[in-house]
Design a protein around this motif. Sequence first.
Motif, PDB file in Angstrom:
ATOM      1  N   TYR A   1       0.853  -1.198   0.000  1.00 63.94           N
ATOM      2  CA  TYR A   1       0.000   0.000   0.000  1.00 63.94           C
ATOM      3  C   TYR A   1       0.879   1.234   0.000  1.00 63.94           C
ATOM      4  O   TYR A   1       1.984   1.217   0.544  1.00 63.94           O
ATOM      5  N   HIS A   2       0.355   2.267  -0.619  1.00 61.18           N
ATOM      6  CA  HIS A   2       1.223   3.428  -0.780  1.00 61.18           C
ATOM      7  C   HIS A   2       0.390   4.690  -0.972  1.00 61.18           C
ATOM      8  O   HIS A   2      -0.560   4.694  -1.766  1.00 61.18           O
ATOM      9  N   GLY A   3       0.787   5.726  -0.261  1.00 61.44           N
ATOM     10  CA  GLY A   3       0.194   7.051  -0.458  1.00 61.44           C
ATOM     11  C   GLY A   3      -1.317   7.059  -0.291  1.00 61.44           C
ATOM     12  O   GLY A   3      -1.904   6.235   0.410  1.00 61.44           O
ATOM     13  N   TYR A   4      -1.944   7.975  -0.986  1.00 61.00           N
ATOM     14  CA  TYR A   4      -3.384   8.169  -0.828  1.00 61.00           C
ATOM     15  C   TYR A   4      -4.161   7.228  -1.737  1.00 61.00           C
ATOM     16  O   TYR A   4      -5.035   6.475  -1.306  1.00 61.00           O
ATOM     17  N   GLN A   5      -3.787   7.241  -3.018  1.00 58.63           N
ATOM     18  CA  GLN A   5      -4.562   6.454  -3.988  1.00 58.63           C
ATOM     19  C   GLN A   5      -4.506   4.950  -3.732  1.00 58.63           C
ATOM     20  O   GLN A   5      -5.469   4.233  -3.974  1.00 58.63           O
ATOM     21  N   TYR A   6      -3.355   4.484  -3.253  1.00 57.28           N
ATOM     22  CA  TYR A   6      -3.196   3.044  -3.041  1.00 57.28           C
ATOM     23  C   TYR A   6      -3.031   2.736  -1.556  1.00 57.28           C
ATOM     24  O   TYR A   6      -2.356   1.788  -1.182  1.00 57.28           O
ATOM     25  N   GLY A   7      -3.633   3.573  -0.723  1.00 61.19           N
ATOM     26  CA  GLY A   7      -3.406   3.494   0.722  1.00 61.19           C
ATOM     27  C   GLY A   7      -4.020   2.297   1.406  1.00 61.19           C
ATOM     28  O   GLY A   7      -4.844   1.571   0.860  1.00 61.19           O
ATOM     29  N   MET A   8      -3.596   2.148   2.669  1.00 63.34           N
ATOM     30  CA  MET A   8      -4.062   1.029   3.506  1.00 63.34           C
ATOM     31  C   MET A   8      -5.566   1.110   3.775  1.00 63.34           C
ATOM     32  O   MET A   8      -6.175   0.160   4.251  1.00 63.34           O
ATOM     33  N   TRP A   9      -6.162   2.269   3.457  1.00 63.10           N
ATOM     34  CA  TRP A   9      -7.604   2.407   3.692  1.00 63.10           C
ATOM     35  C   TRP A   9      -8.408   1.475   2.790  1.00 63.10           C
ATOM     36  O   TRP A   9      -9.518   1.081   3.098  1.00 63.10           O
ATOM     37  N   LEU A  10      -7.792   1.087   1.665  1.00 65.15           N
ATOM     38  CA  LEU A  10      -8.537   0.293   0.681  1.00 65.15           C
ATOM     39  C   LEU A  10      -9.108  -1.018   1.232  1.00 65.15           C
ATOM     40  O   LEU A  10     -10.306  -1.261   1.105  1.00 65.15           O
ATOM     41  N   PRO A  11      -8.266  -1.873   1.865  1.00 69.13           N
ATOM     42  CA  PRO A  11      -8.863  -3.115   2.356  1.00 69.13           C
ATOM     43  C   PRO A  11      -9.933  -2.878   3.426  1.00 69.13           C
ATOM     44  O   PRO A  11     -10.899  -3.642   3.505  1.00 69.13           O
ATOM     45  N   PHE A  12      -9.762  -1.808   4.200  1.00 70.39           N
ATOM     46  CA  PHE A  12     -10.767  -1.536   5.250  1.00 70.39           C
ATOM     47  C   PHE A  12     -12.098  -1.110   4.626  1.00 70.39           C
ATOM     48  O   PHE A  12     -13.164  -1.528   5.064  1.00 70.39           O
TER      49      PHE A  12
ATOM     50  N   VAL B   1     -17.788  -4.380  -4.600  1.00 72.92           N
ATOM     51  CA  VAL B   1     -17.288  -5.325  -5.605  1.00 72.92           C
ATOM     52  C   VAL B   1     -16.566  -4.575  -6.733  1.00 72.92           C
ATOM     53  O   VAL B   1     -15.541  -5.040  -7.243  1.00 72.92           O
ATOM     54  N   VAL B   2     -17.043  -3.373  -7.057  1.00 70.67           N
ATOM     55  CA  VAL B   2     -16.353  -2.598  -8.098  1.00 70.67           C
ATOM     56  C   VAL B   2     -14.967  -2.168  -7.573  1.00 70.67           C
ATOM     57  O   VAL B   2     -13.963  -2.235  -8.289  1.00 70.67           O
ATOM     58  N   LEU B   3     -14.933  -1.778  -6.301  1.00 68.99           N
ATOM     59  CA  LEU B   3     -13.657  -1.391  -5.691  1.00 68.99           C
ATOM     60  C   LEU B   3     -12.689  -2.576  -5.714  1.00 68.99           C
ATOM     61  O   LEU B   3     -11.503  -2.431  -6.040  1.00 68.99           O
ATOM     62  N   ASN B   4     -13.209  -3.748  -5.392  1.00 69.99           N
ATOM     63  CA  ASN B   4     -12.374  -4.947  -5.406  1.00 69.99           C
ATOM     64  C   ASN B   4     -11.785  -5.175  -6.795  1.00 69.99           C
ATOM     65  O   ASN B   4     -10.599  -5.467  -6.954  1.00 69.99           O
ATOM     66  N   ARG B   5     -12.608  -5.001  -7.816  1.00 73.93           N
ATOM     67  CA  ARG B   5     -12.128  -5.212  -9.179  1.00 73.93           C
ATOM     68  C   ARG B   5     -11.113  -4.136  -9.572  1.00 73.93           C
ATOM     69  O   ARG B   5     -10.153  -4.407 -10.278  1.00 73.93           O
ATOM     70  N   PHE B   6     -11.336  -2.905  -9.092  1.00 72.98           N
ATOM     71  CA  PHE B   6     -10.385  -1.825  -9.372  1.00 72.98           C
ATOM     72  C   PHE B   6      -9.027  -2.158  -8.747  1.00 72.98           C
ATOM     73  O   PHE B   6      -7.977  -2.007  -9.381  1.00 72.98           O
ATOM     74  N   ILE B   7      -9.076  -2.627  -7.510  1.00 73.57           N
ATOM     75  CA  ILE B   7      -7.825  -2.920  -6.807  1.00 73.57           C
ATOM     76  C   ILE B   7      -7.042  -4.001  -7.554  1.00 73.57           C
ATOM     77  O   ILE B   7      -5.838  -3.877  -7.773  1.00 73.57           O
ATOM     78  N   PHE B   8      -7.732  -5.051  -7.962  1.00 75.16           N
ATOM     79  CA  PHE B   8      -7.043  -6.125  -8.681  1.00 75.16           C
ATOM     80  C   PHE B   8      -6.517  -5.647 -10.028  1.00 75.16           C
ATOM     81  O   PHE B   8      -5.471  -6.083 -10.497  1.00 75.16           O
ATOM     82  N   THR B   9      -7.264  -4.755 -10.671  1.00 72.46           N
ATOM     83  CA  THR B   9      -6.880  -4.320 -12.002  1.00 72.46           C
ATOM     84  C   THR B   9      -5.744  -3.312 -11.974  1.00 72.46           C
ATOM     85  O   THR B   9      -4.780  -3.432 -12.713  1.00 72.46           O
TER      86      THR B   9
END
Lengths: 258, 412
Positions: free
Chosen positions: B297-308, B345-353
């Motif tokens: 995880y990194h910075g704002y766009q790819y931050g640790m907030w994503l899995p939460f 689910v869209v967020l999940n797909r964004f993260i994987f993509t």
Amino acid sequence: MSEHHEVASKEKYGMVIDLDKCTGCGTCTVACLSENNHYVREDESDKLHSVTWMKVYKVTNGAPFPNTKVAFIPRPCMHCDHHTPCVSVCPVMATDYNPLTGIVSQIYTRCIGCRYCVGACPYHARYFNWWDPVWPEGMHKLLNPDMSPRMRGVVEKCSFCNHRQQKAKDKAYVEGRKELKDGEYVTACAEACPTGAITFGNMKDPESAVAKLIKSPGAFRLLEKLGTEPKVYYLSSESWIRELADNALGRKRTGGLA
Amino acid sequence: MDRAWIPEGVQRCGAGAFFSWMALWLFVLGAAVSTALLILWKGLNQTNMNDYFGFGAWITVDLGVIALGAGAFFSGFLTYVVRVKELKALINFAVIIGFICYSSALLILTLDIGQPLRGWFGYWFPNIHSMLTEVIFCITLYFTVLTIEYVPLILENRKIYANPVAHTLSHNFHEAMAIFAAIGTFLSFFHQGSLGGMYGVMYARPFAFREGFFVWPWTFFLFIFSAISTGPTFTVLVTMILQKVTKKRLVPRESLSVLAKIAGWLLCGYVIAKTVDTYYWATHILPARGLTFAEQYHGYQYGMWLPFVEIGLCGVIPALILIIRRLRENDKWLALACVLASTGVVLNRFIFTVQTLAMPVYPFDKWYTYFPSWQEWMTSLAVIAYGALIISLSYRYLPVFPYERDLNPPAR
Ligand code: SF4
Ligand code: SF4
């Protein structure tokens, strides 16, 4: 995950790059560009759109001056040997692993440009043609007739100058030989490197220079932990470079790229 | 003026209002289609994708709408195979949503390949080891199944039905619907799975890689699980939106509740599976490759907030709302849960993509960021305009909701 079916073959081509000798001059990149008919855009400042089969990374040890150390890592396609990441994912078999030579090649006219291989390759060795190739007026006379240019919308990458192998084989055939001698088939980058940092050859031939070099104590490969088994080896006596070649748990990213 | 085409016994807005509404969406679609033509003409250099981000907004939209379209096959499975009778009221509409999602996915996929004219190579030179090959085959076949499921509904239009051939065809299609629902379910399971598998097999990309169960990576099952738990919530959500827009009750509340409840329990299961997966990834897969969880995880766009946000806010919370009867029966809570689950689910797909590719693989490399170009936004917007058009036309002219008449008796 299965490995490629091993076939009885006397050839497996590989490359050794001595980083202690590399000065980062970029001759390999230029030789590759000209050998393989790359076009150059008017503005090449956006490197994420540039096609550089042979890319030279500049890395530093991250230490402040005067202890800063710099090295250059030329990076062709690694011609991954284990379950080749790009080959296994391509939906149309546009990229191929040749079990007779270990060379990973690309069929441009087959590629649909889905870029799945770009995602799967950890070495960033694959390049998509975002534009149609355009050469300056008259430059087409300098193009290499042994290499096809690539159209917009397909992916390409270093082929270990596969066409040179064909040429060398043709010559050997005419001379009544079945096998190539060491040094008879080398890539354009290996041939052009002014410091002799790049050695290329048949790793299965115990007498070849590459076969001997990959056994050197300082030999390592990039991202070994991923298990792709690259056929490109590096040599360096500097431990910081060897450490920078793979991920190490908890190590602070030094921002190695300069 | 189009009275004769409107199903009998139902109320529809005036032709003027309807055609103005359609004109609005046609305008958006027209703009999007022009952008698509621009891309076909000039190439993918019109996007902000590059050699780091070979996958971008379109693949996210593709994976997103395919997951959300799962409401179709899963509702079909529940209606025709498990025989949940409450879903009869909803199944036609679920099929239409599925049809929209899958046809848009196919169109965007065609646009997203560098050589659109070679799209058929996928069928001609298939690499049986590639998950993408499986996706190409299953999506095409399933889209055909969805079309077969949609056709009888079109044939039931008042005017078309008057034709004896259409009448007989429609009848026969209906008879065979259970078979198509079963085939559709089978195909969908596989392509939802192989879409997940596409990422899970990228063993040299530790962010996405998941060890396998035989030849399948875990993401194969996680994608199926997430699609069948959130797809139905999207079906419920779109139905609620349509009810709001038309100011009518189109399906019995019980039908929405039943589907929402099933989705809720599945979502609970998915959240647990995803949590276990994330834990195993962080403690086993990553360390084996010399990486730590924090490095992903990194910075704002790819931050640790994503899995939460993905697992907590858009997973646990909607799952709880959907399984608690009192909340599920409240329209506002139900809508909130559906919005959260669909976003998740869209967020999940964004993260994987995207995040999979943004993460540096070399220890000496850095993170890259990607933001879609206006061309990518415009063509993604086309999906919404196209969906609005198909839904509006279907709702106005086809007997989509079998209980509409009973639920909205004509005023005396
Ligand atoms: S380095 Fe990349 S392009 Fe080359 S063989 Fe490996 S995965 Fe394929
Ligand atoms: S971009 Fe071309 S070579 Fe790469 S996976 Fe797609 S079709 Fe195969």
